[in-house]
Design a protein around this motif. Structure first.
Motif: not given
Length: 330
Positions: A288, A291, A298, A302-303, A305-306
């Protein structure tokens, strides 16, 4: 070794651990050379595959026209001719996943066999450690590209429907790009949200089953150590400045997350358990922070984290601490 594991297991500040894995410039030692050469023959194809997949454009227009005019033989032929080369391309990627599986098994076998402590083995076998990192980086990148391009699944689904229809009408299967049996196997592969990581995860599970002489703790220690080292390499400014480009940060983050996912599928309690050897919360915080502070990373972060939210096994277990769940929920 015990001190290192205490640091990693307790999730305390590990920036004083002097271990930098050179994922960019390491050269194989004599002990690594044979396996390294075999694996490199496979890995040299990765950049081309990722470029092709990133540029993949589906046959959506031709398919829609064919579906809207089922009586038009011309439109059916156009759609079929548009889909077939794309399916041939997808077949190549599926075949490559089998080669990648073999390479992954070869590398982890070299890194796990013997009595040398895992940290020392990673340090001494830097080129094989680099190849392991590149395999994991490729798998997560491939899956991200596949997941964000629905045309891949749409093209293959149309091919299968048309192939089954032709089979019912008695058409010669030899005229198909792939056999019905191959289509069934590929369908299972591409139906998975993260097919390459599933291939790697299945390989790890199979390796553990087939090599009972290697303690499970040693296999999970390899994954947790590599994951934590990748985190440390980004957190430690001295290590981070050794990266030759900003891509080095995202590369390490991908490897960190991939090893967390593998650990979660390999360890009975998973990666999110309070006794996990991976500092999950610190790893998520690092994602984070990156990001927020590095805009160019960024989307990639995010990918990742997903991937932790949706492709791990134990995140939603009752044993997962609530702060960990809350951290990933936001």
């Amino acid at each position: 070794m015990g001190n290192l594991l205490n640091v990693l297991s307790n999730g305390s500040n590990s920036s004083d651990v002097d271990l930098f894995l050179d994922f960019e410039r390491s050269e194989p030692t004599d002990a690594e050379r044979s396996t390294y050469g075999d694996v490199q023959e496979i890995l040299k194809n990765c950049p081309t595959i990722l470029t092709e997949l990133g540029q993949y454009e589906g046959a959506g227009t031709e398919i829609r026209l064919a579906i809207s005019s089922p009586s038009s033989e011309e439109l059916q032929t156009q759609a079929w001719n548009a889909v077939c080369p794309r399916v041939a391309q997808l077949k190549q990627y599926h075949e490559f996943s089998n080669s990648l599986q073999t390479s992954f098994t070869s590398v982890i076998s070299e890194l796990l066999v013997g009595d040398t402590a895992v940290r020392e083995k990673l340090s001494a076998y830097q080129s094989l450690s680099k190849q392991l990192a590149h395999i994991l980086h490729f798998a997560l990148t491939f899956d991200d590209l596949k997941m964000t391009n629905p045309a891949i699944q749409n093209d293959f689904s149309y091919y299968r429907r048309t192939q089954n229809k032709a089979k019912m009408l008695g058409a010669d299967e030899s005229a198909s790009i792939i056999s019905a049996q191959e289509a069934n196997v590929m369908s299972l592969f591409y139906a998975n949200a993260t097919p390459m990581m599933k291939t790697i995860s299945d390989s790890m599970t199979q390796f553990v089953k087939e090599h009972s002489e290697i303690p499970l703790d040693r296999s999970t220690e390899l994954l947790s150590t590599l994951s934590n080292i990748c985190r440390i390499m980004i957190e430690n400014p001295e290590y981070r400045q050794r990266f030759t480009s900003e891509d080095g940060t995202l590369f390490c983050l991908r490897v960190m997350v991939a090893t967390m996912i593998l650990y979660d599928f390999t360890h009975p309690n998973g990666a999110f358990h309070k006794k996990s050897q991976i500092d999950v919360r610190q790893s998520v915080r690092l994602l984070k922070e990156t990001q927020t502070n590095t805009p160019s990373c960024s989307a990639g972060v995010e990918s990742l984290l997903n991937a932790l939210r949706y492709t791990t096994r134990h995140l939603n277990d009752e044993s997962t601490p609530k702060p960990t769940k809350q951290l990933l929920a936001t």
